[in-house]
Design a protein around this motif. Structure first.
Motif, PDB file in Angstrom:
ATOM      1  N   ASN A 153     -10.033   1.535   0.369  1.00  0.00           N
ATOM      2  CA  ASN A 153      -8.930   1.370   1.011  1.00  0.00           C
ATOM      3  C   ASN A 153      -8.876   1.482   2.646  1.00  0.00           C
ATOM      4  O   ASN A 153      -7.864   1.502   3.308  1.00  0.00           O
ATOM      5  CB  ASN A 153      -7.538   1.701   0.375  1.00  0.00           C
ATOM      6  CG  ASN A 153      -7.230   1.086  -0.801  1.00  0.00           C
ATOM      7  OD1 ASN A 153      -7.680   0.104  -1.183  1.00  0.00           O
ATOM      8  ND2 ASN A 153      -6.471   1.691  -1.830  1.00  0.00           N
ATOM      9  N   ASP A 212      -8.160  -0.931   5.209  1.00  0.00           N
ATOM     10  CA  ASP A 212      -6.644  -1.602   5.408  1.00  0.00           C
ATOM     11  C   ASP A 212      -5.956  -0.827   6.410  1.00  0.00           C
ATOM     12  O   ASP A 212      -4.566  -1.185   6.572  1.00  0.00           O
ATOM     13  CB  ASP A 212      -6.084  -1.670   4.110  1.00  0.00           C
ATOM     14  CG  ASP A 212      -6.917  -2.285   3.062  1.00  0.00           C
ATOM     15  OD1 ASP A 212      -7.249  -3.624   3.704  1.00  0.00           O
ATOM     16  OD2 ASP A 212      -6.955  -2.181   1.962  1.00  0.00           O
ATOM     17  N   LEU A 267       0.968  -1.107  -0.162  1.00  0.00           N
ATOM     18  CA  LEU A 267       0.065   0.013   0.021  1.00  0.00           C
ATOM     19  C   LEU A 267       0.829   1.241   0.156  1.00  0.00           C
ATOM     20  O   LEU A 267       1.683   1.500   1.133  1.00  0.00           O
ATOM     21  CB  LEU A 267      -0.992  -0.107   1.365  1.00  0.00           C
ATOM     22  CG  LEU A 267      -1.806  -1.129   1.341  1.00  0.00           C
ATOM     23  CD1 LEU A 267      -2.511  -0.931   2.576  1.00  0.00           C
ATOM     24  CD2 LEU A 267      -2.889  -1.128   0.134  1.00  0.00           C
TER      25      LEU A 267
END
Length: 328
Positions: free
Chosen positions: A185, A188, A21
């Motif tokens: 996202n 996450d 990421l």
């Protein structure tokens, strides 16, 4: 005789998924103050420029104080008048108190002058408050720094009427990186999560940090969430406004990277061909993300599995294959 096809393969685990990421960001000050005048008026002086370091109490800008100075003069005159009336009322109250004690005047007459004294005292206090307010307004014509810092933006110039924030002051010494996370996202990451930060202008510099805070609401235009990443030891060569990359790698050590060519998909489920004992087996996998021309596999493939990356189009379940490079 049936021909045994050759396939091109890779071994899972030769490349681990790290920092899967990655988000671009910008170096910002942790504390940024948008400074504005508390009174309106025309700017007559600007004493700082972009990038200047200032100290608490430094005068950054000034506006024309003439109208406010007249208000101060009017308040001063009102205070002098109220003070004179108070002294007169005080003398009258003392005089009639003595007359009341000697029986020369009645209680009703004394009460009249006693009430006048209280009214004069209230008027004096009101005039003092108006005078202090006028002095405060005069002080507000000078925009001063509340703490040590660096000037990061200036939107007001001499001759302009100040009606909005005109200077942004960044507190000295405390910097962080701000990134913006898409809503898909957001699950996450979490507050306190560790990260690695690199800088485009400083390729040899890498520092550690952690997520300090996550905005509770998405930006209405970009639909992204602002995330502030604090850095424990910010290198001195890192300047405000520099471009940074924030890498999150928590949990990535359990994931593997495969080439995109390894994915064999005929429906909604991604799959890969795994070679076991010279035979292929089609196995479904879960994809965690993408990195350049590679795919990050979250589950379905084990470290050491031999994965087909070339020649998969004509394979069938359980078919015997030969690996590219094997002897004839």
């Amino acid at each position: 005789a049936e021909s045994i096809p050759y396939v091109r393969t890779v071994t899972a685990g030769t490349e681990a998924a790290q920092n899967y990421l990655v988000y671009p960001g910008e170096v910002r000050g942790r504390y940024e103050s948008n400074l504005a005048f508390q009174v309106s008026g025309k700017i007559i002086s600007r004493n700082v420029n972009l990038g200047d370091e200032v100290h608490a109490g430094d005068v950054l800008m000034e506006i024309d104080p003439r109208d406010i100075e007249e208000s101060v003069n009017a308040a001063r005159a009102g205070l002098a008048s109220a003070n004179a009336n108070f002294l007169l009322a005080s003398d009258n109250e003392k005089r009639y108190r003595s007359l009341l004690a000697s029986g020369a005047v009645s209680q009703a007459v004394y009460d009249q002058y006693s009430t006048q004294l209280k009214a004069a005292q209230a008027t004096l206090e009101q005039a003092e408050a108006q005078m202090q307010s006028a002095l405060n307004q005069l002080n507000y014509t000078r925009l001063t720094a509340g703490h040590d810092g660096v000037i990061s933006s200036i939107s007001g110039e001499v001759g302009q009427v100040a009606a909005a924030p005109v200077i942004t002051l960044v507190r000295k010494g405390e910097k962080e990186v701000r990134i913006y996370i898409p809503e898909n996202n957001l699950a996450d990451i979490s507050a306190g999560q560790s990260a690695q930060i690199t800088f485009w202008a400083l390729p040899d510099v890498a520092v550690s940090g952690h997520i300090r805070e996550i905005a509770p609401m998405a930006d209405p235009v970009t639909r992204t969430y602002q995330v502030c990443v604090a850095i424990e030891n910010m290198p001195p060569q890192v300047q405000l406004g520099m471009t940074a990359k924030v890498h999150f790698n928590d949990g990535s050590e359990n994931m593997l990277i495969l080439p995109k060519a390894a994915i064999y998909q005929t429906d909604d489920t991604p799959q890969v061909w795994i070679v076991k004992n010279s035979h292929v087996e089609l196995v479904p996998v879960e994809i965690a993300g993408y990195e350049n021309n590679s795919i990050i596999i979250k589950s379905g493939v084990q470290n050491g599995d031999v994965i087909v990356t070339g020649g998969a189009a004509k394979l069938t379940q359980g078919q015997e294959v030969r690996l590219e490079g094997d002897a004839q």
